[in-house]
Design an enzyme around this catalytic site. Sequence first.
Site, short mmCIF file in Angstrom:
data_model
loop_
_atom_site.label_atom_id
_atom_site.label_comp_id
_atom_site.label_asym_id
_atom_site.label_seq_id
_atom_site.Cartn_x
_atom_site.Cartn_y
_atom_site.Cartn_z
N ASP A 82 0.82 -1.22 0.00
CA ASP A 82 0.00 0.00 0.00
C ASP A 82 0.86 1.28 0.00
O ASP A 82 0.70 2.14 0.87
CB ASP A 82 -0.90 0.02 1.25
CG ASP A 82 -1.66 -1.27 1.47
OD1 ASP A 82 -2.08 -1.90 0.48
OD2 ASP A 82 -1.84 -1.65 2.65
N GLU A 139 -11.60 0.16 -2.70
CA GLU A 139 -10.70 0.69 -1.67
C GLU A 139 -9.54 1.40 -2.35
O GLU A 139 -9.53 1.56 -3.56
CB GLU A 139 -10.20 -0.44 -0.76
CG GLU A 139 -9.37 -1.49 -1.48
CD GLU A 139 -8.99 -2.70 -0.62
OE1 GLU A 139 -9.44 -2.81 0.53
OE2 GLU A 139 -8.25 -3.55 -1.13
O1 FUB Z 1 -3.09 -3.53 3.69
C1 FUB Z 1 -4.37 -3.80 4.18
C2 FUB Z 1 -5.41 -3.49 3.16
O2 FUB Z 1 -5.19 -4.26 2.00
C3 FUB Z 1 -5.40 -2.07 2.65
O3 FUB Z 1 -5.89 -1.13 3.56
C4 FUB Z 1 -6.20 -2.26 1.42
O4 FUB Z 1 -6.19 -1.18 0.55
C5 FUB Z 1 -5.55 -3.51 0.85
O5 FUB Z 1 -4.38 -3.21 0.14
#
Ligand code: FUB
Length: 357
Positions: free
Chosen positions: A51, A258
Amino acid sequence: MKNNFLRALKTTARVILFFFLIPDCSIAQEKGTLKKTPLSQPLVNHIYTADPSAHVFNGKIYIYPSHDFEAGVKEDDLGSHFAMKDYHILSMDSIGGKVTDHGVALDIKDIPWAGRQLWAPDAAYKNGAYYLYFPVKDKTDVFHIGVATSASPTGPFKAEKEPIKGSYSIDPCIFKDDDGSYYMYFGGIWGGQLQRWDNNQYHADAKLKTQNEEAILPRVAKLSADMKSFSEEVKPIRIVDTNGKTFLESNNDKRFFEAAWMHKYKGKYYFSYSTGDTHNICYAVGNSPYGPFTYKGIVLLPVEGWTNHHSIAEVKGKWYLFYHDVQLSGKTHLRNVKVTELKYNPDGSIQTINAYK
Ligand code: FUB
Protein backbone atom coordinates in the site's frame (compact mmCIF):
# COMPACT_ATOMS: atom_id res chain seq x y z
CA MET A 1 33.04 -52.08 -31.41
CA LYS A 2 33.19 -50.70 -27.86
CA ASN A 3 32.99 -47.12 -29.29
CA ASN A 4 29.91 -47.95 -31.39
CA PHE A 5 28.22 -49.40 -28.32
CA LEU A 6 28.98 -46.20 -26.29
CA ARG A 7 27.69 -43.95 -29.10
CA ALA A 8 24.45 -45.97 -29.31
CA LEU A 9 24.06 -45.71 -25.53
CA LYS A 10 24.50 -41.91 -25.62
CA THR A 11 21.94 -41.55 -28.44
CA THR A 12 19.41 -43.69 -26.56
CA ALA A 13 19.96 -41.60 -23.42
CA ARG A 14 19.36 -38.36 -25.40
CA VAL A 15 16.13 -39.73 -26.89
CA ILE A 16 14.87 -40.81 -23.45
CA LEU A 17 15.76 -37.39 -21.95
CA PHE A 18 14.01 -35.60 -24.83
CA PHE A 19 10.76 -37.48 -24.27
CA PHE A 20 10.88 -36.94 -20.50
CA LEU A 21 11.82 -33.27 -20.56
CA ILE A 22 9.45 -31.92 -23.22
CA PRO A 23 6.23 -33.11 -21.57
CA ASP A 24 7.55 -31.82 -18.20
CA CYS A 25 7.90 -28.32 -19.56
CA SER A 26 4.40 -28.19 -21.07
CA ILE A 27 2.85 -29.47 -17.81
CA ALA A 28 4.53 -26.58 -16.01
CA GLN A 29 3.02 -24.13 -18.48
CA GLU A 30 -0.46 -25.66 -18.27
CA LYS A 31 -0.44 -25.43 -14.47
CA GLY A 32 0.77 -21.84 -14.66
CA THR A 33 3.74 -22.57 -12.41
CA LEU A 34 6.12 -20.67 -14.68
CA LYS A 35 6.88 -17.24 -13.12
CA LYS A 36 5.80 -14.10 -14.97
CA THR A 37 8.61 -11.64 -15.59
CA PRO A 38 8.04 -8.59 -13.40
CA LEU A 39 8.37 -5.06 -14.75
CA SER A 40 10.06 -3.85 -11.53
CA GLN A 41 11.83 -5.31 -8.54
CA PRO A 42 10.78 -4.91 -4.87
CA LEU A 43 12.17 -1.69 -3.37
CA VAL A 44 13.22 -3.53 -0.21
CA ASN A 45 13.40 -7.23 0.59
CA HIS A 46 14.35 -7.32 4.30
CA ILE A 47 10.73 -6.63 5.37
CA TYR A 48 7.34 -7.01 3.64
CA THR A 49 5.73 -3.72 2.61
CA ALA A 50 2.45 -2.82 0.88
CA ASP A 51 0.00 0.00 0.00
CA PRO A 52 2.74 2.53 -0.84
CA SER A 53 1.74 6.21 -0.47
CA ALA A 54 4.55 8.22 -2.04
CA HIS A 55 5.33 11.92 -1.57
CA VAL A 56 8.20 14.24 -2.40
CA PHE A 57 9.09 16.39 0.62
CA ASN A 58 12.02 18.84 0.26
CA GLY A 59 13.15 17.13 -2.94
CA LYS A 60 13.38 13.65 -1.40
CA ILE A 61 11.02 10.71 -2.05
CA TYR A 62 9.26 9.24 0.98
CA ILE A 63 7.10 6.12 0.87
CA TYR A 64 4.53 5.49 3.60
CA PRO A 65 3.62 1.79 3.28
CA SER A 66 1.82 -0.80 5.37
CA HIS A 67 4.27 -3.16 7.08
CA ASP A 68 3.10 -6.71 6.39
CA PHE A 69 4.20 -9.56 8.63
CA GLU A 70 3.23 -13.16 9.31
CA ALA A 71 0.69 -12.87 12.14
CA GLY A 72 -0.54 -16.44 11.64
CA VAL A 73 -4.16 -15.31 11.19
CA LYS A 74 -6.30 -17.38 8.80
CA GLU A 75 -7.21 -15.68 5.50
CA ASP A 76 -10.85 -14.54 5.12
CA ASP A 77 -12.94 -12.05 3.08
CA LEU A 78 -12.65 -9.46 5.86
CA GLY A 79 -8.85 -9.28 5.54
CA SER A 80 -8.24 -10.63 9.06
CA HIS A 81 -4.89 -11.95 7.82
CA PHE A 82 -3.70 -8.34 7.41
CA ALA A 83 -2.92 -7.96 11.12
CA MET A 84 -0.17 -5.36 10.91
CA LYS A 85 1.25 -3.72 14.04
CA ASP A 86 3.57 -0.90 13.02
CA TYR A 87 4.80 1.33 10.20
CA HIS A 88 8.25 1.72 8.66
CA ILE A 89 8.91 4.63 6.31
CA LEU A 90 11.15 4.27 3.27
CA SER A 91 13.06 7.06 1.52
CA MET A 92 15.06 7.49 -1.68
CA ASP A 93 16.96 10.42 -3.17
CA SER A 94 15.93 9.38 -6.66
CA ILE A 95 13.94 6.70 -8.45
CA GLY A 96 16.23 3.69 -8.83
CA GLY A 97 18.52 4.99 -6.04
CA LYS A 98 19.31 3.45 -2.65
CA VAL A 99 16.24 2.85 -0.48
CA THR A 100 16.53 3.55 3.26
CA ASP A 101 14.24 1.95 5.84
CA HIS A 102 13.97 4.37 8.76
CA GLY A 103 12.80 1.76 11.28
CA VAL A 104 9.60 1.81 13.34
CA ALA A 105 7.85 5.17 12.87
CA LEU A 106 4.69 4.33 14.81
CA ASP A 107 3.76 1.24 16.82
CA ILE A 108 0.19 0.14 17.49
CA LYS A 109 0.93 -0.03 21.24
CA ASP A 110 1.51 3.76 21.19
CA ILE A 111 -1.93 4.52 19.71
CA PRO A 112 -4.18 4.87 22.79
CA TRP A 113 -7.46 4.02 21.02
CA ALA A 114 -6.21 1.24 18.72
CA GLY A 115 -7.38 -2.38 18.83
CA ARG A 116 -5.92 -4.22 15.85
CA GLN A 117 -4.94 -4.06 12.15
CA LEU A 118 -2.90 -1.04 11.11
CA TRP A 119 -3.78 -0.73 7.44
CA ALA A 120 -2.76 1.53 4.54
CA PRO A 121 -1.47 4.94 5.73
CA ASP A 122 -0.73 8.28 4.07
CA ALA A 123 1.17 11.41 5.08
CA ALA A 124 1.21 15.18 4.61
CA TYR A 125 3.48 18.13 5.36
CA LYS A 126 2.36 21.55 6.56
CA ASN A 127 4.22 24.43 8.22
CA GLY A 128 7.22 22.44 9.45
CA ALA A 129 5.24 19.43 10.71
CA TYR A 130 4.60 16.00 9.21
CA TYR A 131 1.29 14.20 9.68
CA LEU A 132 0.80 10.45 9.40
CA TYR A 133 -2.80 9.33 8.79
CA PHE A 134 -3.64 5.71 9.53
CA PRO A 135 -6.68 3.41 9.66
CA VAL A 136 -6.91 0.98 12.54
CA LYS A 137 -9.75 -0.86 14.29
CA ASP A 138 -10.67 0.59 17.66
CA LYS A 139 -11.12 -1.60 20.71
CA THR A 140 -14.67 -2.49 19.60
CA ASP A 141 -13.36 -3.64 16.18
CA VAL A 142 -14.63 -0.65 14.20
CA PHE A 143 -12.22 1.03 11.74
CA HIS A 144 -11.52 4.76 12.17
CA ILE A 145 -8.73 6.99 10.93
CA GLY A 146 -6.14 8.47 13.26
CA VAL A 147 -3.41 11.06 12.91
CA ALA A 148 0.08 11.26 14.39
CA THR A 149 2.63 14.09 14.14
CA SER A 150 6.39 14.43 13.88
CA ALA A 151 8.99 17.09 13.12
CA SER A 152 10.60 14.61 10.71
CA PRO A 153 9.09 12.94 7.61
CA THR A 154 10.38 9.60 8.89
CA GLY A 155 9.08 9.91 12.45
CA PRO A 156 8.90 8.80 15.15
CA PHE A 157 5.26 9.95 15.08
CA LYS A 158 3.13 10.71 18.14
CA ALA A 159 -0.50 9.65 17.82
CA GLU A 160 -3.44 11.74 18.99
CA LYS A 161 -5.44 10.25 21.86
CA GLU A 162 -8.61 9.80 19.77
CA PRO A 163 -9.37 9.02 16.11
CA ILE A 164 -10.25 11.96 13.84
CA LYS A 165 -13.81 12.94 14.78
CA GLY A 166 -16.25 11.84 12.07
CA SER A 167 -13.72 9.53 10.39
CA TYR A 168 -14.45 5.90 9.55
CA SER A 169 -13.41 2.98 7.36
CA ILE A 170 -9.91 2.72 5.82
CA ASP A 171 -7.27 3.87 3.32
CA PRO A 172 -6.89 7.62 3.86
CA CYS A 173 -5.29 9.63 1.04
CA ILE A 174 -4.30 13.23 1.78
CA PHE A 175 -4.32 15.59 -1.17
CA LYS A 176 -3.01 19.18 -1.11
CA ASP A 177 -4.68 21.40 -3.68
CA ASP A 178 -2.98 24.36 -5.35
CA ASP A 179 -4.81 26.82 -3.06
CA GLY A 180 -3.24 25.18 0.04
CA SER A 181 -6.39 23.26 1.10
CA TYR A 182 -5.93 19.65 2.23
CA TYR A 183 -8.54 16.95 1.61
CA MET A 184 -8.83 13.40 2.89
CA TYR A 185 -10.26 10.75 0.55
CA PHE A 186 -11.04 7.45 2.22
CA GLY A 187 -13.12 4.27 2.41
CA GLY A 188 -13.07 0.60 1.62
CA ILE A 189 -15.84 -2.00 1.42
CA TRP A 190 -15.92 -5.61 2.76
CA GLY A 191 -13.26 -5.76 5.56
CA GLY A 192 -12.87 -1.98 5.32
CA GLN A 193 -16.46 -1.65 6.70
CA LEU A 194 -17.59 1.25 4.45
CA GLN A 195 -20.90 -0.57 3.86
CA ARG A 196 -21.70 0.02 7.55
CA TRP A 197 -21.74 3.82 7.13
CA ASP A 198 -24.82 5.43 5.65
CA ASN A 199 -25.12 9.22 5.77
CA ASN A 200 -22.18 9.15 8.23
CA GLN A 201 -24.18 7.02 10.68
CA TYR A 202 -22.94 3.59 11.80
CA HIS A 203 -25.05 0.46 11.28
CA ALA A 204 -23.21 -2.56 12.67
CA ASP A 205 -25.37 -5.10 10.83
CA ALA A 206 -25.51 -3.38 7.41
CA LYS A 207 -25.21 -5.64 4.38
CA LEU A 208 -23.16 -5.24 1.20
CA LYS A 209 -25.04 -3.89 -1.82
CA THR A 210 -26.80 -6.36 -4.10
CA GLN A 211 -25.95 -6.54 -7.83
CA ASN A 212 -28.62 -4.05 -9.00
CA GLU A 213 -28.08 -1.47 -6.27
CA GLU A 214 -25.87 1.60 -6.68
CA ALA A 215 -22.31 0.75 -5.61
CA ILE A 216 -21.04 2.29 -2.37
CA LEU A 217 -19.24 5.59 -2.94
CA PRO A 218 -15.85 6.68 -1.57
CA ARG A 219 -15.74 9.66 0.81
CA VAL A 220 -14.02 13.02 1.04
CA ALA A 221 -13.67 15.73 3.69
CA LYS A 222 -11.61 18.90 3.84
CA LEU A 223 -9.09 19.02 6.70
CA SER A 224 -9.06 21.87 9.24
CA ALA A 225 -6.10 24.24 9.50
CA ASP A 226 -4.63 22.09 12.32
CA MET A 227 -4.64 18.98 10.05
CA LYS A 228 -6.12 16.93 12.90
CA SER A 229 -9.85 17.24 12.23
CA PHE A 230 -12.37 17.64 9.42
CA SER A 231 -13.59 21.16 8.73
CA GLU A 232 -16.81 19.91 7.13
CA GLU A 233 -19.16 16.95 7.02
CA VAL A 234 -17.88 13.89 5.23
CA LYS A 235 -19.34 13.67 1.70
CA PRO A 236 -19.67 10.81 -0.81
CA ILE A 237 -17.97 11.35 -4.15
CA ARG A 238 -19.53 10.23 -7.39
CA ILE A 239 -17.67 8.19 -10.01
CA VAL A 240 -19.79 8.27 -13.15
CA ASP A 241 -19.83 6.77 -16.63
CA THR A 242 -19.90 8.89 -19.81
CA ASN A 243 -23.68 9.32 -19.36
CA GLY A 244 -23.21 10.77 -15.89
CA LYS A 245 -24.56 7.64 -14.16
CA THR A 246 -22.96 6.09 -11.08
CA PHE A 247 -22.02 2.42 -11.26
CA LEU A 248 -24.07 -0.47 -9.94
CA GLU A 249 -22.54 -3.11 -7.68
CA SER A 250 -22.65 -5.46 -10.71
CA ASN A 251 -20.13 -3.16 -12.46
CA ASN A 252 -17.48 -4.50 -10.11
CA ASP A 253 -14.67 -4.09 -12.64
CA LYS A 254 -15.19 -0.30 -12.42
CA ARG A 255 -16.85 0.54 -9.11
CA PHE A 256 -14.91 1.75 -6.06
CA PHE A 257 -13.69 -0.88 -3.57
CA GLU A 258 -10.70 0.69 -1.67
CA ALA A 259 -7.28 2.39 -2.07
CA ALA A 260 -8.36 5.96 -2.93
CA TRP A 261 -5.68 8.23 -4.38
CA MET A 262 -5.95 11.78 -5.73
CA HIS A 263 -3.48 13.66 -7.90
CA LYS A 264 -3.74 16.66 -10.17
CA TYR A 265 -2.46 16.72 -13.75
CA LYS A 266 -2.76 19.73 -16.04
CA GLY A 267 -5.47 21.30 -13.84
CA LYS A 268 -7.69 18.18 -13.69
CA TYR A 269 -8.39 16.05 -10.63
CA TYR A 270 -7.52 12.37 -11.11
CA PHE A 271 -9.22 10.07 -8.62
CA SER A 272 -7.78 6.53 -8.73
CA TYR A 273 -8.80 3.47 -6.74
CA SER A 274 -8.85 -0.31 -6.53
CA THR A 275 -11.81 -2.35 -7.74
CA GLY A 276 -10.96 -4.98 -5.08
CA ASP A 277 -12.51 -8.28 -6.11
CA THR A 278 -11.72 -7.60 -9.79
CA HIS A 279 -8.23 -6.36 -8.86
CA ASN A 280 -7.87 -3.34 -11.17
CA ILE A 281 -6.54 0.11 -10.32
CA CYS A 282 -8.91 2.41 -12.23
CA TYR A 283 -9.11 6.18 -12.57
CA ALA A 284 -11.74 8.84 -13.11
CA VAL A 285 -11.23 12.53 -13.89
CA GLY A 286 -13.06 15.66 -12.68
CA ASN A 287 -12.92 19.44 -12.42
CA SER A 288 -13.31 19.75 -8.65
CA PRO A 289 -11.77 17.93 -5.64
CA TYR A 290 -15.33 16.87 -4.76
CA GLY A 291 -16.06 15.36 -8.18
CA PRO A 292 -18.02 14.11 -9.94
CA PHE A 293 -15.27 12.06 -11.56
CA THR A 294 -15.84 10.50 -14.96
CA TYR A 295 -14.50 6.98 -15.32
CA LYS A 296 -11.62 6.84 -17.81
CA GLY A 297 -9.99 3.41 -17.60
CA ILE A 298 -7.39 1.20 -15.97
CA VAL A 299 -4.10 2.49 -14.56
CA LEU A 300 -2.76 -0.89 -13.40
CA LEU A 301 -3.95 -4.37 -14.36
CA PRO A 302 -4.23 -7.03 -11.62
CA VAL A 303 -0.96 -7.90 -9.91
CA GLU A 304 0.07 -11.18 -8.26
CA GLY A 305 -1.70 -11.37 -4.88
CA TRP A 306 -5.34 -10.48 -4.13
CA THR A 307 -4.94 -6.80 -3.29
CA ASN A 308 -3.99 -4.02 -5.67
CA HIS A 309 -3.09 -0.65 -4.08
CA HIS A 310 -1.08 2.23 -5.42
CA SER A 311 -0.11 5.89 -5.35
CA ILE A 312 0.85 8.29 -8.14
CA ALA A 313 3.51 10.99 -7.68
CA GLU A 314 5.53 13.40 -9.78
CA VAL A 315 9.28 13.22 -9.24
CA LYS A 316 11.56 15.67 -11.09
CA GLY A 317 9.09 16.22 -13.93
CA LYS A 318 8.27 12.52 -14.50
CA TRP A 319 5.28 10.62 -13.14
CA TYR A 320 5.52 7.34 -11.25
CA LEU A 321 3.17 4.61 -10.10
CA PHE A 322 4.01 3.07 -6.72
CA TYR A 323 2.32 -0.30 -6.25
CA HIS A 324 2.84 -3.72 -4.70
CA ASP A 325 2.69 -7.40 -5.56
CA VAL A 326 3.75 -10.62 -3.83
CA GLN A 327 6.93 -11.40 -5.76
CA LEU A 328 9.00 -12.13 -2.61
CA SER A 329 6.55 -14.41 -0.79
CA GLY A 330 3.87 -15.65 -3.20
CA LYS A 331 1.41 -14.90 -0.36
CA THR A 332 -1.38 -12.32 -0.50
CA HIS A 333 -0.69 -10.94 2.98
CA LEU A 334 3.11 -10.63 2.56
CA ARG A 335 3.57 -7.99 -0.11
CA ASN A 336 6.45 -5.91 -1.49
CA VAL A 337 6.33 -2.34 -2.81
CA LYS A 338 7.59 -1.39 -6.26
CA VAL A 339 7.71 1.61 -8.58
CA THR A 340 7.43 2.09 -12.32
CA GLU A 341 7.03 5.08 -14.63
CA LEU A 342 3.50 6.23 -15.49
CA LYS A 343 2.84 7.90 -18.84
CA TYR A 344 0.02 10.10 -20.14
CA ASN A 345 -1.27 10.34 -23.65
CA PRO A 346 -1.55 13.83 -25.20
CA ASP A 347 -5.31 13.87 -24.32
CA GLY A 348 -4.49 13.39 -20.61
CA SER A 349 -5.47 9.72 -20.48
CA ILE A 350 -3.15 7.37 -18.59
CA GLN A 351 -1.38 4.53 -20.41
CA THR A 352 -2.47 1.26 -18.76
CA ILE A 353 0.37 -0.52 -16.97
CA ASN A 354 0.87 -4.28 -16.95
CA ALA A 355 3.21 -5.11 -14.06
CA TYR A 356 4.49 -8.15 -15.96
CA LYS A 357 6.23 -8.36 -19.35
O1 FUB B 1 -3.09 -3.53 3.69
C1 FUB B 1 -4.37 -3.80 4.18
C2 FUB B 1 -5.41 -3.49 3.16
O2 FUB B 1 -5.19 -4.26 2.00
C3 FUB B 1 -5.40 -2.07 2.65
O3 FUB B 1 -5.89 -1.13 3.56
C4 FUB B 1 -6.20 -2.26 1.42
O4 FUB B 1 -6.19 -1.18 0.55
C5 FUB B 1 -5.55 -3.51 0.85
O5 FUB B 1 -4.38 -3.21 0.14
